[in-house]
Write a protein that holds these residues in place. Structure first.
Motif, PDB file in Angstrom:
ATOM      1  N   ALA A   1       0.839  -1.180  -0.047  1.00 25.60           N
ATOM      2  CA  ALA A   1       0.178   0.115  -0.079  1.00 25.60           C
ATOM      3  C   ALA A   1       0.990   1.284   0.008  1.00 25.60           C
ATOM      4  CB  ALA A   1      -0.846   0.006   1.224  1.00 25.60           C
ATOM      5  N   PRO A   2       0.157   2.374  -0.511  1.00 27.69           N
ATOM      6  CA  PRO A   2       0.991   3.641  -0.218  1.00 27.69           C
ATOM      7  C   PRO A   2       1.493   3.930   1.083  1.00 27.69           C
ATOM      8  CG  PRO A   2      -0.702   3.947  -1.748  1.00 27.69           C
ATOM      9  CD  PRO A   2      -1.148   2.670  -1.165  1.00 27.69           C
ATOM     10  N   ARG A   3       2.590   4.527   1.350  1.00 23.93           N
ATOM     11  CA  ARG A   3       3.187   5.113   2.657  1.00 23.93           C
ATOM     12  C   ARG A   3       3.354   3.858   3.579  1.00 23.93           C
ATOM     13  NH1 ARG A   3       2.720  10.548   3.404  1.00 23.93           N
ATOM     14  NH2 ARG A   3       2.696  10.091   5.768  1.00 23.93           N
ATOM     15  N   SER A   4       3.679   2.665   2.843  1.00 27.12           N
ATOM     16  CA  SER A   4       3.943   1.553   3.945  1.00 27.12           C
ATOM     17  C   SER A   4       5.380   1.028   3.466  1.00 27.12           C
ATOM     18  CB  SER A   4       3.124   0.747   3.660  1.00 27.12           C
ATOM     19  OG  SER A   4       2.941   0.019   2.124  1.00 27.12           O
ATOM     20  N   LEU A   5       5.909   0.146   4.475  1.00 24.81           N
ATOM     21  CA  LEU A   5       7.368  -0.472   4.370  1.00 24.81           C
ATOM     22  C   LEU A   5       7.088  -1.982   4.995  1.00 24.81           C
ATOM     23  CD1 LEU A   5       9.996   2.074   5.887  1.00 24.81           C
ATOM     24  CD2 LEU A   5       9.816   1.319   3.328  1.00 24.81           C
ATOM     25  N   ILE A   6       8.007  -2.851   4.673  1.00 28.04           N
ATOM     26  CA  ILE A   6       8.259  -4.061   5.141  1.00 28.04           C
ATOM     27  C   ILE A   6       9.732  -4.038   5.517  1.00 28.04           C
ATOM     28  CG2 ILE A   6       8.638  -5.247   3.034  1.00 28.04           C
ATOM     29  CD1 ILE A   6       7.696  -7.778   4.421  1.00 28.04           C
ATOM     30  N   SER A   7       9.888  -4.411   6.832  1.00 30.37           N
ATOM     31  CA  SER A   7      11.104  -4.668   7.282  1.00 30.37           C
ATOM     32  C   SER A   7      11.616  -6.167   7.803  1.00 30.37           C
ATOM     33  CB  SER A   7      11.359  -3.553   8.596  1.00 30.37           C
ATOM     34  OG  SER A   7      10.650  -3.734   9.552  1.00 30.37           O
ATOM     35  N   GLY A   8      12.878  -6.444   7.839  1.00 31.48           N
ATOM     36  CA  GLY A   8      13.141  -7.870   8.670  1.00 31.48           C
ATOM     37  C   GLY A   8      13.912  -7.596   9.401  1.00 31.48           C
ATOM     38  N   SER A   9      13.971  -8.410  10.327  1.00 26.91           N
ATOM     39  CA  SER A   9      15.089  -8.188  11.651  1.00 26.91           C
ATOM     40  C   SER A   9      15.589  -9.447  12.183  1.00 26.91           C
ATOM     41  CB  SER A   9      14.173  -7.577  12.948  1.00 26.91           C
ATOM     42  OG  SER A   9      14.840  -7.529  14.103  1.00 26.91           O
ATOM     43  N   TRP A  10      16.655  -9.090  12.926  1.00 23.76           N
ATOM     44  CA  TRP A  10      17.164 -10.171  13.596  1.00 23.76           C
ATOM     45  C   TRP A  10      16.541 -10.926  14.634  1.00 23.76           C
ATOM     46  CZ3 TRP A  10      22.981  -8.531  14.913  1.00 23.76           C
ATOM     47  CH2 TRP A  10      23.709  -8.260  13.608  1.00 23.76           C
TER      48      TRP A  10
END
Length: 788
Positions: A119-128
């Motif tokens: 979607a607009p104005r969205s991010l996906i992040s991955g983490s330890w």
């Protein structure tokens, strides 16, 4: 004509970061034309570089993270620069902004990858922290997120498949998962044999992945791996599409110092790889004009172009080629980033391994490097080491712990009966924060904060980290040389991490050490039994190589009249350092000869003696034929190093019946000499306390002897008057506790409580915040006071 990396040459080098450039990305359009370049570094900064002619000038530096930058993503529709960090946060900036618009918090550990959301104005992040998060940011700045849970280790890679309205994640568990927009798991892809480090969604619902197994994998729309792209010889860290050359062209980079180009449809490598003058090429990104940007471990951002007009001048190119040639030469002299000249010689095989399956690289006189494995008490040849192949932790020189990457992963022993636990740490991280995290994670006493943090500081400064390399670089406080340190590793006696200025505790390692370090700390948890103690405490581990080096050094300074011997005598003695030495009369005779050396040179010999006397038959021969106790006991009045070695020797002697009988026969003399010691290092304090503790164990097992209980109690009382080390105090209190359980218990209690200073100290150790945090001292003190 098919694209080829052969057409690319260096365009420019961007200098400004002071440490590794861990991330590069392509930003928005620059006012002058072209695109900006973004770079993030271990120096905690993100830099924005604007094109000026064929150069890029630093126009902005962002410094809002508390630790190193691990990933940068430019969200083009919003013109947002998104930076992920080892501090577990994501900062979002407008392209020309100096301060973050938002800081996204919620991950429990390093955020190591980012991509746009569906979607607009969205991010996906991955983490330890083993999760991915999809963040949604409203126009008003409100933040919501959904968590994608399913990986069993760090999530190193994320991608967004807009045509399919799906997310993809890859992790250190070697798995790739597909998810829908609601965060529901849809599909699992298996095939990688190590961490998945990068993902790219391609046309026709296909996917490209790369990882630490040194291959790129092409997956069709049915989730089948139909193609492997092989060429890298070590970890692949990053990849990007070069759409200026066609949708099928991808570039990749990694730990083998190279940048490579591929046709993902045919699986062909396009041209020769570009070698970099740095070990790690951490990140790669492609500009719309086809130029390629890399970020490296030498702190340099490099731009490569296939357009002659954008290529560097002949002089700059020549300097780059020279640096590459130097790197190539170094690679020929290295094994997995380790210089062959830094590897130990065959003498390293004289030292026992520390665990089953430990491996060690050894340089032989013919120039070859061979790998040995410690199995069933012997170093067994595994084979020749020829260099990095296929990407392994050993060949990369990187440290992985639970799928996460660290500069250091130290071993910490928590008790005699439990396996070591891992203490991970990255350069630039706050040592006290790392120590605090370690303490909380493992439910350990708070009083260990400073000693763990100081250990991290000592062992992480300017040290290279090499897996299972033989220990080197201990500083000898007597000679100033980086050589043998007596008593530098004491596996079964936990020192609490204190530094012994004469011997170096096992928690001590100079910055020159390449060993994977180990803190010897005996952590005791609430509910553990503190006395009576029934298991004898012994000082067991020895670095035979360094003992031999020190004895050779001393031997070279002696004359024959002073006791100089041939090397064969020294080699015979060193056999007694084995975990279970055989009764070899030649070795014992050699040991007795060396025990006649001048007192100033005696400590490495007594270091070997304290290992030999653990063996009851050896003790019997040494005592019956040579009265060795008469030789070593007088050294209790000698140098601090000799005092330490002799007390450890006596403590080890008490672990069997013959030793106990002989030590008890000399007990009044020994207690008197030990009692004269009124100051000393933490290790000396611990050694004395351990000697007393072992003496009391025999009194709890057999019928207690009143005279022994009396002199031991007197000795412990004297020790408690000057001992400062909490581990030594703990063992002293255990010794008193042991005696309170014997037939002499009331006599012992009366003897202790009559000494006001000792009672005050017991109350202090039990009630002060310091001892409350040092959990076992607090608990044993409470138990003792209750008994009194």
């Amino acid at each position: 004509m098919e694209p080829s990396l052969d057409n690319y040459k260096l365009s420019c080098e961007l200098l400004g970061h002071s440490m590794d450039v861990r991330a590069v990305a392509v930003g928005g359009a620059a006012p002058e034309g072209g695109q900006t370049i973004l770079s993030g570094s271990r120096d905690k900064s993100t830099k924005l570089w604007r094109p000026t002619g064929n150069e890029y000038l630093e126009s902005l530096t962002l410094q809002d993270h508390k630790n190193f930058i691990s990933y940068i993503y430019y969200l083009e529709p919003e013109q947002w620069i998104c930076t992920a960090s080892n501090d577990a946060t994501i900062c979002i900036y407008k392209q020309d902004g100096f301060v973050p618009l938002l800081s996204l918090k919620g991950h429990g550990s390093t955020v190591c990858t980012l991509s746009e959301g569906l979607a607009p104005r969205s991010l996906i992040s991955g983490s330890w922290d083993k999760t991915a998060r999809v963040w949604s940011i409203s126009e008003a700045g409100d933040v919501t997120f959904i968590t994608l849970e399913g990986h069993k280790a760090a999530v190193w890679a994320v991608a967004t498949l807009k045509d399919q309205q799906k997310y993809v994640t890859g992790g250190a568990d070697k798995n790739i998962y597909y998810w829908n927009a609601k965060g529901e798991k849809l599909r699992l892809l298996k095939g990688h044999t190590d961490c998945v480090r990068g993902l790219i969604g391609l046309e026709a619902n296909t996917l490209l992945s790369c990882g630490n197994d040194a291959v790129l994998r092409f997956w069709n729309e049915d989730g089948e791996c139909v193609r492997q792209l092989s060429g890298h010889t070590n970890y692949i860290y990053s990849m990007d599409r070069n759409q200026a050359l066609g949708d099928q062209v991808v570039v990749s980079c990694g730990e083998d110092s190279t940048l490579r180009m591929w046709n993902v449809i045919t699986g062909d490598e396009l041209g020769e790889p570009i070698l970099h003058p740095a070990i790690s090429v951490w990140s790669v990104a492609c500009l719309k004009n086809g130029d390629i940007v890399t970020g490296c471990s030498d702190g340099v951002v490099r731009v490569f172009s296939q357009v002659p007009a954008r290529q560097a001048s002949e002089g700059i190119q020549r300097a780059f080629d020279l640096a590459v040639a130097t790197r190539k030469s170094q690679m020929n002299e290295e094994i997995g980033g380790v210089k062959k000249t830094d590897l130990p010689g065959p003498e390293a095989l004289l030292s026992n391994g520390t665990r089953e399956g430990q491996t060690k690289m050894v340089r032989h006189p013919d120039g070859s490097v061979k790998c040995y494995s410690w199995e069933l008490g012997n170093w067994n040849l595994v084979g020749d080491v020829t260099g990095a192949s296929g990407g392994t932790q050993a060949s990369s020189g990187k440290k992985l712990h639970e799928g996460k990457e660290y500069d250091f992963v130290f071993n910490v022993d928590i008790s005699d009966t439990e396996p070591p636990i891992k203490l991970p740490y990255n350069r630039g991280e706050d040592p006290w924060q790392a120590a605090q995290t370690f303490i909380h994670r493992n439910n350990l006493p708070q009083a260990y904060l400073d000693q763990v943090a100081n250990f991290i500081v000592k062992n992480s400064q300017s040290a290279s980290v090499v897996v299972d390399q033989a220990p080197t670089g201990y500083q000898d406080p007597f000679t100033g040389g980086s050589r043998y340190v007596p008593g530098s590793s004491n596996t079964n006696v936990r020192s609490g991490g204190n530094v012994d200025p004469f011997t170096g505790a096992s928690s001590y390692s100079t910055t020159a050490s390449n060993a994977q370090s180990q803190v010897d700390v005996n952590f005791v948890r609430a509910g553990d039994k503190h006395f009576p103690v029934s298991s004898y405490r012994t000082f067991d581990t020895c670095d035979a190589k360094k003992v031999l080096e020190k004895m050779k050094e001393f031997n070279s300074k002696l004359t024959p009249a002073e006791g100089k011997v041939g090397d064969e005598v020294l080699l015979a003695v060193i056999k007694l350092t084995d975990q279970s030495p055989e009764l070899d009369l030649t070795s014992l005779e050699a040991l007795i000869i060396l025990l006649k050396w001048p007192a100033a040179m005696l400590f490495p010999v007594v270091d070997i003696l304290r290992l030999a006397v653990r063996n009851e038959p050896i003790f019997s021969v040494l005592n019956n034929s040579h009265n060795f106790l008469d030789i070593v006991i007088p050294q209790l009045t000698g140098s601090a190093a000799n005092q330490l070695m002799v007390v450890r020797c006596l403590a080890n002697s008490l672990s069997h019946t013959t030793g106990r009988q002989q030590v008890e026969s000399h007990l009044p003399e020994i207690i008197e000499l030990v009692g004269v010691i009124k100051t000393g290092s933490a290790n000396l304090q611990i050694a004395v306390a351990t000697f007393y503790l072992n003496l009391t164990i025999a009194q709890t097992v057999n019928v207690a002897k009143s005279e022994v209980c009396h002199v031991v109690t007197s000795g412990v009382v004297e020790l408690l008057k000057w001992a400062k080390d909490l581990e030594a105090c703990y063992r002293s209190m255990q010794a008193i506790g042991n005696l309170t359980t014997t037939s002499c218990g009331q006599e012992t209690i009366a003897q202790v409580v009559s000494v006001d200073y000792v009672m005050d100290k017991l109350r202090e150790l039990t009630n002060t915040p310091q001892s409350e945090n040092f959990n076992k001292v607090n608990l044993v003190g409470q138990a003792l006071l209750a008994a009194f």
